[in-house]
Write an enzyme that holds these catalytic residues in place. Structure first.
Site, PDB file in Angstrom:
ATOM      1  N   GLU A 107     -18.302  53.914  -3.967  1.00 26.45           N
ATOM      2  CA  GLU A 107     -18.287  52.703  -3.156  1.00 26.45           C
ATOM      3  C   GLU A 107     -17.031  51.878  -3.429  1.00 26.45           C
ATOM      4  O   GLU A 107     -16.666  51.651  -4.578  1.00 26.45           O
ATOM      5  CB  GLU A 107     -19.510  51.820  -3.464  1.00 26.45           C
ATOM      6  CG  GLU A 107     -19.455  50.504  -2.698  1.00 26.45           C
ATOM      7  CD  GLU A 107     -20.545  49.504  -3.116  1.00 26.45           C
ATOM      8  OE1 GLU A 107     -21.283  49.769  -4.081  1.00 26.45           O
ATOM      9  OE2 GLU A 107     -20.624  48.466  -2.442  1.00 26.45           O
ATOM     10  N   ASP A 177     -14.640  43.176 -19.369  1.00 26.56           N
ATOM     11  CA  ASP A 177     -13.802  42.155 -18.738  1.00 26.56           C
ATOM     12  C   ASP A 177     -13.551  41.064 -19.778  1.00 26.56           C
ATOM     13  O   ASP A 177     -14.484  40.376 -20.187  1.00 26.56           O
ATOM     14  CB  ASP A 177     -14.567  41.597 -17.524  1.00 26.56           C
ATOM     15  CG  ASP A 177     -13.795  40.515 -16.799  1.00 26.56           C
ATOM     16  OD1 ASP A 177     -12.705  40.138 -17.271  1.00 26.56           O
ATOM     17  OD2 ASP A 177     -14.295  40.045 -15.764  1.00 26.56           O
ATOM     18  N   ASP A 179     -11.585  37.612 -20.591  1.00 22.99           N
ATOM     19  CA  ASP A 179     -10.942  36.536 -19.843  1.00 22.99           C
ATOM     20  C   ASP A 179     -10.477  35.472 -20.832  1.00 22.99           C
ATOM     21  O   ASP A 179     -11.218  35.145 -21.767  1.00 22.99           O
ATOM     22  CB  ASP A 179     -11.975  35.949 -18.865  1.00 22.99           C
ATOM     23  CG  ASP A 179     -11.317  35.139 -17.779  1.00 22.99           C
ATOM     24  OD1 ASP A 179     -10.487  34.272 -18.122  1.00 22.99           O
ATOM     25  OD2 ASP A 179     -11.638  35.364 -16.604  1.00 22.99           O
TER      26      ASP A 179
END
Ligand SMILES: [Zn+2]
Length: 281
Positions: A107, A177, A179
């Site tokens: 996807e 992730d 940050d």
């Protein structure tokens, strides 16, 4: 996931290009060599460095006084036509030189600005080949696109299936992730979306710690680190055993890596047991 159909049986052979292999040790220092270079960031540069070199065109305009916006369609067309590495994207996700379902059933989610300027989020896009994704991206010029899981069938056909429950995700890289806003409690130079070369050191350290733990403690080999495009970095663990992990296993690995819980001002934040884990020692 033990009863999931295997994808191709070709394992991790195609991943060597991005993750190295047993014999070729990845030297993290080499990856960050330019970060320490003074030439790259001369002292005359403003303290608050602006994010640069996005992997995918960001939707926010460049704030440097020039009129051109990074989501300008002409600029994005040039970016996708000339710079975006579609062939490498295909080779990375397909795990074979010839098209397989690893790519065709993957996807993609596109964020597109329509004529009125409002954002449209299109999920369940999929492409059989590298040429077809390139053609579609260049014609629709998404401001960003995201990579989702590989499904049991082509995501575009999910509604035609007799048994809709048989449409399910089979594989996805294990992603982290990091940050810089996670470090707002301890960084004193910048906050929120701002980053500079000083606080980027936190990112460098986080990458070294997470990368070492993933390799030494879990035995993963095919780890790709990418600049997130704004204020952080993403790790994509691409080993087959990582791609096939269920959510519980993914949570367990994230939990293993958690030492300090950020954010909340009250409550227990540091999570340490004695004797200390060798990494912490
Ligand atoms: Zn800073």
């Amino acid at each position: 996931m033990a009863d999931s159909p295997t994808l191709n049986g070709d394992g991790d052979v195609a991943m060597a290009e991005i993750g190295g292999d047993d014999k070729k040790e990845v030297k993290l220092e080499d990856l960050f060599a330019d970060v320490d270079s003074d030439e790259e960031f001369p002292s005359s540069m403003p303290n608050r460095m602006k994010p640069s070199s996005p992997l995918v065109a960001p939707s926010s305009p460049i704030e440097n006084g020039t009129s051109i916006s990074s989501s300008d369609p002409q600029l994005m067309r040039m970016f996708y036509q000339r710079l975006f590495p579609f062939r490498y994207l295909f080779q990375w996700l397909n795990h074979s030189p010839t098209p397989t379902n690893d790519f065709a059933h993957r996807e993609f989610a596109l964020t597109i600005n329509d004529a009125t300027g409002s954002e449209i989020y299109l999920r369940y896009q999929s492409y059989p080949t590298s040429d077809l994704i390139r053609k579609d991206i260049i014609s629709r010029l998404p401001t960003r696109f995201e990579i989702g899981p590989v499904y049991s069938t082509n995501p575009r056909d999910r509604k035609q299936m007799r048994n809709q429950n048989s449409f399910k995700p089979l594989a996805k890289e294990l992603c982290f992730d990091i940050d810089l806003t996670d470090y707002d409690d301890i960084r004193t130079c910048c906050d929120k979306a701002n980053i500079c070369i000083k606080c980027w050191q936190f990112m460098t350290m986080a990458i070294k710690v997470v990368d070492t733990a993933l390799r030494d403690d879990f035995g993963f080999k095919h780890i790709m680190w990418v600049y997130s495009g704004r204020r952080g970095a993403h790790a994509w663990v691409c080993d087959k055993k990582a791609r096939l992990m269920d959510d519980q296993k993914r949570r367990a690995i994230a939990g293993y890596l958690e030492v300090i819980r950020g954010g909340s001002q009250s409550g227990k934040r540091v999570n340490l047991w004695r004797p200390l884990h060798p990494h912490l020692t």
